[in-house]
Design a protein around this motif. Structure first.
Motif, PDB file in Angstrom:
ATOM      1  N   PHE A  63      39.811  25.529  41.266  1.00  0.00           N
ATOM      2  CA  PHE A  63      38.766  25.003  40.375  1.00  0.00           C
ATOM      3  C   PHE A  63      39.388  24.344  39.137  1.00  0.00           C
ATOM      4  O   PHE A  63      38.857  23.362  38.623  1.00  0.00           O
ATOM      5  N   GLU A  64      40.493  24.904  38.689  1.00  0.00           N
ATOM      6  CA  GLU A  64      41.206  24.292  37.562  1.00  0.00           C
ATOM      7  C   GLU A  64      41.710  22.902  37.985  1.00  0.00           C
ATOM      8  O   GLU A  64      41.618  21.940  37.236  1.00  0.00           O
ATOM      9  N   TYR A  65      42.219  22.853  39.215  1.00  0.00           N
ATOM     10  CA  TYR A  65      42.693  21.573  39.742  1.00  0.00           C
ATOM     11  C   TYR A  65      41.531  20.567  39.829  1.00  0.00           C
ATOM     12  O   TYR A  65      41.662  19.411  39.410  1.00  0.00           O
ATOM     13  N   ASP A 120      38.829  20.439  38.192  1.00  0.00           N
ATOM     14  CA  ASP A 120      38.416  20.009  36.858  1.00  0.00           C
ATOM     15  C   ASP A 120      39.285  18.833  36.389  1.00  0.00           C
ATOM     16  O   ASP A 120      38.779  17.854  35.837  1.00  0.00           O
ATOM     17  N   ARG A 121      40.574  18.915  36.637  1.00  0.00           N
ATOM     18  CA  ARG A 121      41.483  17.813  36.272  1.00  0.00           C
ATOM     19  C   ARG A 121      41.207  16.583  37.129  1.00  0.00           C
ATOM     20  O   ARG A 121      41.206  15.462  36.640  1.00  0.00           O
ATOM     21  N   ARG A 125      38.175  14.499  36.186  1.00  0.00           N
ATOM     22  CA  ARG A 125      38.338  13.810  34.903  1.00  0.00           C
ATOM     23  C   ARG A 125      39.400  12.711  34.987  1.00  0.00           C
ATOM     24  O   ARG A 125      39.365  11.742  34.252  1.00  0.00           O
ATOM     25  N   PHE A 173      29.903  16.176  34.927  1.00  0.00           N
ATOM     26  CA  PHE A 173      31.176  16.554  35.560  1.00  0.00           C
ATOM     27  C   PHE A 173      31.002  17.708  36.545  1.00  0.00           C
ATOM     28  O   PHE A 173      31.750  17.814  37.514  1.00  0.00           O
ATOM     29  N   VAL A 174      29.986  18.543  36.294  1.00  0.00           N
ATOM     30  CA  VAL A 174      29.723  19.625  37.259  1.00  0.00           C
ATOM     31  C   VAL A 174      29.366  19.001  38.602  1.00  0.00           C
ATOM     32  O   VAL A 174      29.826  19.438  39.662  1.00  0.00           O
ATOM     33  N   LYS A 211      32.420  17.905  40.337  1.00  0.00           N
ATOM     34  CA  LYS A 211      33.204  19.053  40.820  1.00  0.00           C
ATOM     35  C   LYS A 211      32.578  19.642  42.079  1.00  0.00           C
ATOM     36  O   LYS A 211      33.277  19.999  43.027  1.00  0.00           O
ATOM     37  N   LEU A 251      29.474  28.319  39.266  1.00  0.00           N
ATOM     38  CA  LEU A 251      29.530  27.045  38.540  1.00  0.00           C
ATOM     39  C   LEU A 251      28.144  26.401  38.455  1.00  0.00           C
ATOM     40  O   LEU A 251      27.707  26.010  37.375  1.00  0.00           O
ATOM     41  N   ARG A 290      25.434  26.296  34.852  1.00  0.00           N
ATOM     42  CA  ARG A 290      24.969  25.057  34.219  1.00  0.00           C
ATOM     43  C   ARG A 290      23.483  24.830  34.465  1.00  0.00           C
ATOM     44  O   ARG A 290      23.008  23.709  34.381  1.00  0.00           O
TER      45      ARG A 290
END
Lengths: 257, 149
Positions: A231-233, A235-236, A239, B81-82, B85, B126, B130
């Motif tokens: 999930f950290e990946y 997020d990057r 963006r 952005f959610v 993702k 997640l 939100r």
């Protein structure tokens, strides 16, 4: 028939490679194991060839400690003494292990040109760094020159991966950036991933959608932690790219329950 | 009687709860993926306007993911952005599920199934954090604009 004795360099690198294969936390550079390995590596003395071996060995040891500066320092000395593919291939492997994939793609190009004779041994570095364009060029050159005994599966996979990426306008550089982000996550956690088995990529055939590529890095952590890292990946990833590459996905897979 | 994505996830977990064969592991991966798909669909429905439709015909699931990755809401909206993702994560789970269902020669371990469950649980957290579930379905975006496949 007698067995050829292993050089000191080979013996140390076997131990380093076993660590790389298992993955896990970086080794403490003050630990007995690391100090012993460094001490052994410093015994590799003699002519210029042995100096190259010493630098490569020290670079590899510092790699498993996550000591990037020392790793680069030693490989740069090795590269100054040695223009052969051996140093570039070893450096490429260390960069992949530490998650510097874009840089590894460049080193792969230096090491794998078929006329240098190492392509068959190190083409897996092309897949691991996803340097698909040069890898396909090298395969084509090697086939036309009839100078390498190549795996038919590797050739086929490389072609398919490149076609899938091209259809989505995804370059090697884009994939490199994606994997650099993943590498940064690993380094922030002082982790090495496990050596990929059998390969670091998978070509996904979906009967209802376009083919795609999945890259999964195995990490010796619980699946919940691997999920947090994925999930950290992501997020990057969202963006970094306005137009997200669709044909390729990346995630971490925890190997501990 | 109706069910929720949570029920599908519970089933995934129970399938791999004890010593299991590989066919069961593969089934678990499939159920986790469908939980993720429904979570993604519900989240998309909760957006104030639907994401941009794909420019060419693709499958129903891929249509949803392309809408999610191209949200038409403002970038300042926390859901922007959610949405992206959710698309990336669900699409990755879809790849694992496709392999589990179609690639019989591959080996799937329990860890892969557990990873799919953990990823979907995190996806659930997640979308819920939100307010993915908080918008009334009747006033929200609809995936019914998705062309039939």
């Amino acid at each position: 028939m007698s067995t050829q004795p292993k050089t000191l360099c080979s013996q140390i690198l076997s131990q380093v490679n076993a660590r790389v294969k298992a993955g896990g936390p970086y080794l403490d550079s003050t630990s007995f194991e690391v100090r012993r390995l460094i001490c052994e590596a410093q015994k590799i003395t003699g002519d210029a060839y042995q100096a190259i071996e010493r630098f490569i060995t020290l670079g590899a040891i510092h790699q498993i400690c996550g000591n990037e500066a020392e790793m680069r320092h030693n490989f740069s000395y090795a590269a100054k003494l040695d223009r052969s593919p051996r140093t570039a291939a070893a450096y490429c492997g260390a960069l992949i292990n530490m998650g510097y994939i874009s840089e590894a793609q460049k080193e792969f190009v230096k090491a794998a040109r078929p006329e240098l004779g190492w392509l068959t041994c190190i083409d897996s570095l092309g897949f691991l760094s996803m340097a698909m364009t040069p890898l396909n060029e090298f395969y084509a050159d090697a086939q036309s020159l009839k100078i390498a005994d190549l795996s038919a599966k590797h050739i086929e996979d490389a072609k398919r991966i490149q076609k899938i990426l091209q259809e989505d306008d995804v370059t090697d550089q884009i994939v490199g950036q994606m994997l650099d982000d993943a590498g940064e996550i690993l380094r922030a956690r002082h982790l090495m991933r496990c050596a990929p088995c059998p390969s670091g990529y998978q070509i996904c055939e979906d009967p209802y959608d376009d083919d795609s590529i999945s890259i999964r890095w195995l990490v010796p952590v619980a699946t919940d932690t691997a999920s947090e890292m994925t999930f950290e990946y992501v997020d990057r990833f969202v963006r970094r790219f306005d137009k997200m590459p669709r044909c390729i996905g990346f995630s971490f897979l925890g190997t501990l329950c | 009687m109706s069910i929720t994505p949570r029920n599908l996830l519970d089933l995934s977990q129970s399938l791999i709860g004890t010593a299991v064969d590989e066919a069961t592991v593969r089934c678990s991966i499939g159920r986790s993926y469908y939980a993720a798909f429904h979570l993604a669909k519900d989240f998309h429905r909760s957006l104030s306007q639907p994401g941009a439709l794909p420019d060419r015909s693709v499958g129903v699931h891929e249509t949803l993911y392309q809408q999610l990755e191209n949200p038409t809401i403002s970038q300042t909206d926390p859901k922007y952005f959610v949405s992206k993702k959710v698309a990336a994560i669900a699409r990755d789970l879809k790849r694992v599920r496709a392999a589990a269902d179609y690639e019989l020669k591959q080996t799937f371990s329990k860890k892969v199934a557990q990873q799919a469950i953990d990823d979907t649980l995190r996806l659930k957290a997640l979308v819920e954090s939100r307010g993915g579930q908080s918008v009334n379905a009747s006033t929200s975006a609809s995936t019914q604009r998705t062309p039939p496949q």
